[in-house]
Design an enzyme around this catalytic site. Structure first.
Site, PDB file in Angstrom:
ATOM      1  N   GLY A  27       0.809  -1.218   0.000  1.00 21.44           N
ATOM      2  CA  GLY A  27       0.000   0.000   0.000  1.00 21.44           C
ATOM      3  C   GLY A  27       0.839   1.263   0.000  1.00 21.44           C
ATOM      4  O   GLY A  27       2.071   1.218  -0.099  1.00 21.44           O
ATOM      5  N   TYR A  28       0.162   2.403   0.147  1.00 20.37           N
ATOM      6  CA  TYR A  28       0.806   3.719  -0.005  1.00 20.37           C
ATOM      7  C   TYR A  28       2.009   3.905   0.921  1.00 20.37           C
ATOM      8  O   TYR A  28       3.123   4.129   0.458  1.00 20.37           O
ATOM      9  CB  TYR A  28      -0.216   4.848   0.233  1.00 20.37           C
ATOM     10  CG  TYR A  28       0.404   6.209   0.055  1.00 20.37           C
ATOM     11  CD1 TYR A  28       0.595   6.731  -1.227  1.00 20.37           C
ATOM     12  CD2 TYR A  28       0.845   6.958   1.135  1.00 20.37           C
ATOM     13  CE1 TYR A  28       1.193   7.969  -1.408  1.00 20.37           C
ATOM     14  CE2 TYR A  28       1.447   8.189   0.972  1.00 20.37           C
ATOM     15  CZ  TYR A  28       1.615   8.692  -0.303  1.00 20.37           C
ATOM     16  OH  TYR A  28       2.221   9.911  -0.482  1.00 20.37           O
ATOM     17  N   GLY A  36       2.971   1.589   3.234  1.00 21.96           N
ATOM     18  CA  GLY A  36       3.572   0.280   3.490  1.00 21.96           C
ATOM     19  C   GLY A  36       4.842   0.028   2.703  1.00 21.96           C
ATOM     20  O   GLY A  36       5.831  -0.498   3.238  1.00 21.96           O
ATOM     21  N   ARG A  58      -1.662 -11.305  -0.508  1.00 24.34           N
ATOM     22  CA  ARG A  58      -2.599 -12.256  -1.098  1.00 24.34           C
ATOM     23  C   ARG A  58      -1.974 -12.795  -2.378  1.00 24.34           C
ATOM     24  O   ARG A  58      -1.256 -12.075  -3.074  1.00 24.34           O
ATOM     25  CB  ARG A  58      -3.916 -11.564  -1.454  1.00 24.34           C
ATOM     26  CG  ARG A  58      -4.666 -10.971  -0.280  1.00 24.34           C
ATOM     27  CD  ARG A  58      -6.034 -10.477  -0.773  1.00 24.34           C
ATOM     28  NE  ARG A  58      -6.697  -9.657   0.223  1.00 24.34           N
ATOM     29  CZ  ARG A  58      -6.727  -8.331   0.201  1.00 24.34           C
ATOM     30  NH1 ARG A  58      -6.120  -7.672  -0.786  1.00 24.34           N
ATOM     31  NH2 ARG A  58      -7.357  -7.657   1.139  1.00 24.34           N
ATOM     32  N   LYS A 114      -9.967   3.547  14.590  1.00 20.99           N
ATOM     33  CA  LYS A 114      -8.583   3.532  15.086  1.00 20.99           C
ATOM     34  C   LYS A 114      -8.559   3.572  16.614  1.00 20.99           C
ATOM     35  O   LYS A 114      -7.759   2.882  17.251  1.00 20.99           O
ATOM     36  CB  LYS A 114      -7.802   4.729  14.521  1.00 20.99           C
ATOM     37  CG  LYS A 114      -7.451   4.621  13.044  1.00 20.99           C
ATOM     38  CD  LYS A 114      -6.494   5.737  12.645  1.00 20.99           C
ATOM     39  CE  LYS A 114      -6.054   5.609  11.203  1.00 20.99           C
ATOM     40  NZ  LYS A 114      -5.016   6.590  10.835  1.00 20.99           N
TER      41      LYS A 114
END
Length: 310
Positions: free
Chosen positions: A16-17, A19, A38, A135
């Site tokens: 991800g962005y 990550g 995945r 969160k």
């Protein structure tokens, strides 16, 4: 002198962005680095190229899914630290990570998907309020379960806000007129993505950040919207026409606008109208500040950031 081994790190949401920056920095910092992905990610052209890059760093790929408890548990048992960088749609699914960490019993530190504003101090409106509440729920669950943690608060991603100076749809900073949220006076904080990753990786094995919130507040990057506009005007030697979007205007768009825009503007309301990014003191009992802990890290200033756009 005994040199302690670097912890083994599992990153969930590594493609991800934010990550991907953490994966690279983790591997290059000498941490044995694992990424949970995945199998379907391998056939995604954009992601498969990123995965090839991860392999070149010596990263170990583990196939699994945040919603598959068996694969999660198997991955977590191989590491010391778990970092989650999952997106908003999967915030609630982090309950599965917490369960797996409890069952595994070997995790020294969990960094849940934070990497934004401090949700315990934010006063957001919907639809951002619901995301922030998720969160908060994850934080309280981690604490209740007695899982060792660090919450990473980096405020604005520099590459998300600074390239267009918050001007929706634009790709570069404005050169004629600029829309300013609110009166432009509340301070906000901006941190370059590579610096976020650097500070995070320094924190994972640091006893000073254990069960604390790590706030990133680079002194040169705590700026009001008006100050950033002035800085940009100095760079280009031109005064921009300024349009101020009132709180009333922002609230109207948040209520009536399309969904992704509504979330972004609700966050902008929290940051630029309420000043939620920088309007509170860090309490030493619960928080620490990254540039104070790691003064040798040379961070990118907002001033330096804009040089490439001149």
């Amino acid at each position: 002198m005994v040199v302690s081994e670097k912890s083994k790190i599992l990153i969930i949401g590594g493609t991800g962005y934010i990550g991907k920056y953490l994966v690279e920095t983790s591997a290059k910092s000498g941490h044995p680095t694992f990424v949970l992905i995945r199998e379907s990610t391998l056939v995604n052209p954009e992601k498969s190229k990123l995965i090839d890059t991860f392999k070149s760093y010596g990263v170990t790929l583990l196939f699994g899914d945040i919603s598959n408890q068996e694969s999660l548990l198997k991955a977590i048992k191989q590491v010391d630290v778990v970092i989650s960088t999952v997106g908003g749609q999967q915030f609630a699914d982090q309950v599965n990570i917490i369960k797996a960490i409890k069952e595994a019993g070997n995790i020294k530190r969990f960094l849940p998907s934070e990497f934004g504003f401090d949700v315990d101090h934010a006063h957001a409106i919907e639809p951002a309020a619901s995301l922030f509440a998720l969160k908060v729920k994850i934080r309280r669950m981690i604490e209740a379960e007695g899982i060792p943690y660090t919450y990473v608060i980096c405020n604005w991603f520099a590459d998300f806000f600074l390239p267009n100076l918050g001007q929706l749809e634009a790709k570069t900073p404005p050169r004629d007129k600029v829309v300013i949220f609110g009166d432009g006076n509340p301070k906000a904080i901006y941190v370059k993505e590579e610096d976020i990753a650097t500070y995070t990786m320094k924190a994972v094995d640091d006893p000073r950040t254990l069960n604390k919130t790590l706030h990133m507040r680079p002194p040169a990057n705590i700026l009001s919207f008006n100050e950033i506009v002035s800085l940009w005007e100095e760079k280009i030697g031109k005064t921009l026409e300024k349009l101020y979007l009132s709180e009333e205007d922002i609230l109207h768009i948040v209520q009536e606008g399309p969904m992704p825009l509504r979330v972004n503007l609700a966050i902008c309301h929290s940051v630029f109208v309420n000043g939620d990014s920088a309007n509170f003191e860090i309490q030493p009992s619960t928080g620490v500040e990254a540039t104070e802990l790691y003064p040798k890290v040379k961070y990118t200033t907002v001033d330096e950031y804009y040089n490439k756009f001149v």
